[in-house]
Motif scaffolding. Structure first.
Motif, PDB file in Angstrom:
ATOM      1  N   THR A 196      -0.189  -3.538  -8.116  1.00 53.36           N
ATOM      2  CA  THR A 196      -0.367  -4.754  -7.545  1.00 53.36           C
ATOM      3  C   THR A 196      -0.894  -5.829  -8.503  1.00 53.36           C
ATOM      4  OG1 THR A 196      -1.458  -3.889  -5.591  1.00 53.36           O
ATOM      5  CG2 THR A 196      -1.786  -5.901  -5.805  1.00 53.36           C
ATOM      6  N   ARG A 231       7.099   2.580   2.515  1.00 52.72           N
ATOM      7  CA  ARG A 231       6.253   3.743   2.390  1.00 52.72           C
ATOM      8  C   ARG A 231       7.013   5.016   3.140  1.00 52.72           C
ATOM      9  NH1 ARG A 231       1.569   6.101   0.619  1.00 52.72           N
ATOM     10  NH2 ARG A 231       0.966   8.179   2.000  1.00 52.72           N
ATOM     11  N   SER A 262      -3.025   5.675  -0.794  1.00 48.65           N
ATOM     12  CA  SER A 262      -2.581   6.329  -1.932  1.00 48.65           C
ATOM     13  C   SER A 262      -3.578   6.583  -2.995  1.00 48.65           C
ATOM     14  CB  SER A 262      -1.444   5.474  -2.560  1.00 48.65           C
ATOM     15  OG  SER A 262      -1.995   4.336  -2.898  1.00 48.65           O
ATOM     16  N   GLU A 269      -4.156  -4.706  -0.356  1.00 49.12           N
ATOM     17  CA  GLU A 269      -5.112  -3.787  -0.967  1.00 49.12           C
ATOM     18  C   GLU A 269      -5.338  -2.662   0.225  1.00 49.12           C
ATOM     19  OE1 GLU A 269      -8.638  -1.453  -1.137  1.00 49.12           O
ATOM     20  OE2 GLU A 269      -8.730  -3.178   0.278  1.00 49.12           O
ATOM     21  N   LEU A 277       0.360   6.641 -12.825  1.00 43.12           N
ATOM     22  CA  LEU A 277       1.049   7.043 -11.834  1.00 43.12           C
ATOM     23  C   LEU A 277       2.132   7.846 -12.036  1.00 43.12           C
ATOM     24  CD1 LEU A 277       1.879   3.045 -10.686  1.00 43.12           C
ATOM     25  CD2 LEU A 277       0.158   4.642  -9.886  1.00 43.12           C
ATOM     26  N   ASP A 279     -11.747   1.843  -8.639  1.00 40.75           N
ATOM     27  CA  ASP A 279     -11.190   1.821  -7.299  1.00 40.75           C
ATOM     28  C   ASP A 279     -12.132   3.009  -6.600  1.00 40.75           C
ATOM     29  OD1 ASP A 279      -9.692   1.627  -5.165  1.00 40.75           O
ATOM     30  OD2 ASP A 279      -7.806   2.182  -6.355  1.00 40.75           O
ATOM     31  N   VAL A 288       4.528   4.908  -5.292  1.00 43.55           N
ATOM     32  CA  VAL A 288       3.351   4.275  -5.724  1.00 43.55           C
ATOM     33  C   VAL A 288       3.420   2.718  -5.867  1.00 43.55           C
ATOM     34  CG1 VAL A 288       3.273   6.506  -7.363  1.00 43.55           C
ATOM     35  CG2 VAL A 288       4.594   4.697  -8.195  1.00 43.55           C
ATOM     36  N   TYR A 289       2.194   2.352  -6.117  1.00 42.90           N
ATOM     37  CA  TYR A 289       2.024   0.741  -6.078  1.00 42.90           C
ATOM     38  C   TYR A 289       1.588   0.296  -7.386  1.00 42.90           C
ATOM     39  CZ  TYR A 289       2.607   2.566  -1.285  1.00 42.90           C
ATOM     40  OH  TYR A 289       3.051   3.014  -0.131  1.00 42.90           O
ATOM     41  N   SER A 347       4.696  -7.110   0.388  1.00 48.23           N
ATOM     42  CA  SER A 347       3.746  -6.694   0.990  1.00 48.23           C
ATOM     43  C   SER A 347       3.528  -6.804   2.444  1.00 48.23           C
ATOM     44  CB  SER A 347       2.265  -7.647   0.457  1.00 48.23           C
ATOM     45  OG  SER A 347       2.109  -7.281  -0.924  1.00 48.23           O
ATOM     46  N   ARG A 352      -1.743   4.235  -6.971  1.00 51.21           N
ATOM     47  CA  ARG A 352      -1.834   2.739  -7.143  1.00 51.21           C
ATOM     48  C   ARG A 352      -2.700   2.422  -8.277  1.00 51.21           C
ATOM     49  NH1 ARG A 352      -5.953  -0.323  -2.717  1.00 51.21           N
ATOM     50  NH2 ARG A 352      -7.713   0.614  -3.390  1.00 51.21           N
ATOM     51  N   THR A 366      -2.522  -0.293   0.744  1.00 43.03           N
ATOM     52  CA  THR A 366      -2.180   0.780  -0.346  1.00 43.03           C
ATOM     53  C   THR A 366      -3.176   1.669  -0.596  1.00 43.03           C
ATOM     54  OG1 THR A 366      -2.889  -0.859  -2.203  1.00 43.03           O
ATOM     55  CG2 THR A 366      -0.465  -0.950  -1.465  1.00 43.03           C
TER      56      THR A 366
END
Length: 352
Positions: A138, A124, A181, A175, A210, A270, A135-136, A117, A187, A178
Motif C-alpha cells: 500500500t 484475494r 495477511s 488497511e 514479501l 505493524d 501479498v499487498y 482497493s 503486506r 489487508t
C-alpha cells in the motif's frame, strides 16, 4: 531469475490514486514481475506509464458503475456496495480464470489499479484459488499532495474536502482489508518519498518482506532500467493540509490517519496497537460522515429536484419526417409488384 520452480505470487499494489502506485508497479515490472497485458497506455498525467492491466481497469469500471460507487468515494457505506458484488461466485471464477492464464507467462504477477482497493476480497479469493499467495503493498503519500495531484490532473470539481475525505475512507478500509495477511508477512506500507529518494533500499525491503523472487534476484541491466525510469521530478505537487482549508474535524482526522499509517511503514510498526488506533479512526470518520450527511440532506434533495426540473424543461426531440413511401396510400402500395418495391428500396439504399 529463472522462473522455473518459483511459487506463484500476486502482488497487489493498493492505495489512493496519485499516491505513487504506478511508480512502484513500474519498478517491479522492470525488475522482472509480470504486468498482464495489454496495459493502459501512458498519457500526460502519467507519462512514464500506469503499469495497469487494461482488463482489470475495465472490469473494475463496470463493477463500480453497477454498485453506484465512484473511484474516489467518501461514503463508508460504499464498501458494503462493492463487497456485495465481490462475493458473487461467477465473478470469482472469471477472475481466477483470468489470473490462471497469466500465470502461464510468469509465476509472479503485479496487479495495480486505483480501483483495486474496492475489490481486494475478490482478488484475494481468486489468487488463492489459482494456488498463488496474495501479498499487498500500500502506497503512502501525504494526503494534501494526493488531493492536489487529483485536482491538477483529473480536473476534479468536487472540492478539497471531498477528496480528503475519500482519501481517509480509502486508506482506512484498505488497511483493514489487508490486515489478515499480517500474520504470514503478506503486506507492506511504502512511503512515496522513500521510493523516490532511495528506490533500491525501499524495493529490496519490499522484496524480502514479501518474499518476491523477482525483486530479490535482479540483474544489473534491470537495475539500470529502473534508474532510467525513476524521475525525482515525478513528485510534481507539493502542498500541506493547511493549503486545503478543510473543515476542522476533517482536518484533524486526515492528520491523525496520516500519522498512524506512517507507523505501519516503519520497521516493526505493524502492531496490534496501531491496528486499534486505526479502527478508532475509522469509527470516528464514519460518525463524522453520518453527521455531515444528516445535516446536508436538504442539499441532496435540492440537487435531485434541480435535476428533475432541468430534465422536465428539456425540449422534446422533433418528430421524424414521414418518408416518401409513407406518403403513398397503402392500397396504392399494395398494387405495386414486390419485385418493383424491392428494386426501389435498393435504389434508395433502404433495407425495408
Amino acid at each position: 531469475m529463472n522462473p522455473d520452480g518459483v511459487p506463484r505470487k500476486t502482488l497487489f499494489v493498493a492505495g489512493a490514486g496519485r499516491s505513487g502506485t504506478s511508480t512502484l508497479a513500474g519498478i517491479t515490472s522492470k525488475l522482472g514481475m509480470h504486468v498482464p497485458e495489454p496495459e493502459v497506455p501512458a498519457d500526460a498525467s502519467n507519462p512514464r506509464g500506469f503499469s495497469e492491466p487494461q482488463w482489470v481497469v475495465d472490469l473494475h469500471d463496470r463493477l463500480l458503475r453497477e454498485a453506484g460507487v465512484q473511484v474516489s468515494d467518501s461514503r463508508p457505506s460504499a464498501w458494503f456496495e462493492t463487497g456485495r458484488i465481490a462475493t458473487r461466485e461467477p465473478l470469482r471464477i472469471r477472475v481466477s480464470d483470468w489470473l490462471e492464464g497469466h500465470f502461464e507467462v510468469h509465476p509472479e504477477l503485479v496487479i495495480k489499479d486505483p480501483r483495486l482497493s474496492w475489490f481486494l476480497g475478490l482478488w484475494r479469493v481468486a489468487a488463492i484459488r489459482t494456488g498463488a499467495t496474495p501479498v499487498y503493498a500500500t502506497m503512502l503519500r501525504p494526503p494534501a499532495e494526493v488531493v492536489g495531484s487529483k485536482q491538477k490532473y483529473y480536473a476534479n470539481k468536487l472540492g478539497s474536502a471531498h477528496l480528503a475525505a475519500s482519501w481517509v475512507n480509502m486508506l482506512l478500509h484498505t488497511e483493514r482489508a489487508t490486515r489478515e495477511s499480517v500474520a504470514d508477512g503478506g503486506r507492506v506500507f511504502v512511503r512515496y518519498e522513500d521510493l523516490l529518494d532511495d528506490w533500491v533500499k525501499t524495493v529490496m525491503h519490499v522484496g524480502h518482506a514479501l518474499d518476491i523472487q523477482s525483486l530479490i534476484h535482479t540483474r544489473s541491466d534491470q537495475i539500470r532500467a529502473v534508474h532510467r525510469f525513476i524521475d525525482p521530478t515525478l513528485r510534481r505537487v507539493n502542498q500541506s493540509l493547511d493549503d486545503l482549508a478543510l473543515p476542522t474535524r476533517l482536518h484533524e482526522l486526515v492528520a491523525e490517519t496520516w500519522g498512524e499509517l506512517n507507523k505501519l511503514a516503519d520497521e516493526g510498526g505493524d502492531t496490534p496497537e496501531a491496528h486499534t488506533a486505526l479502527d478508532q479512526l475509522r469509527e470516528a470518520y464514519t460518525e463524522l460522515y453520518e453527521e455531515a450527511e444528516a445535516i446536508s440532506r436538504s442539499s441532496a434533495v435540492a440537487a435531485r429536484v434541480k435535476a428533475l426540473n432541468e430534465a422536465a424543461r428539456a425540449p422534446e426531440p422533433a418528430p421524424e419526417k414521414p418518408s416518401l413511401a409513407d406518403r403513398v396510400p397503402h392500397d396504392v402500395r399494395a398494387k405495386i409488384p414486390p419485385s418493383v418495391r424491392r428494386a426501389a428500396r435498393k435504389a434508395l439504399g433502404r433495407e425495408r
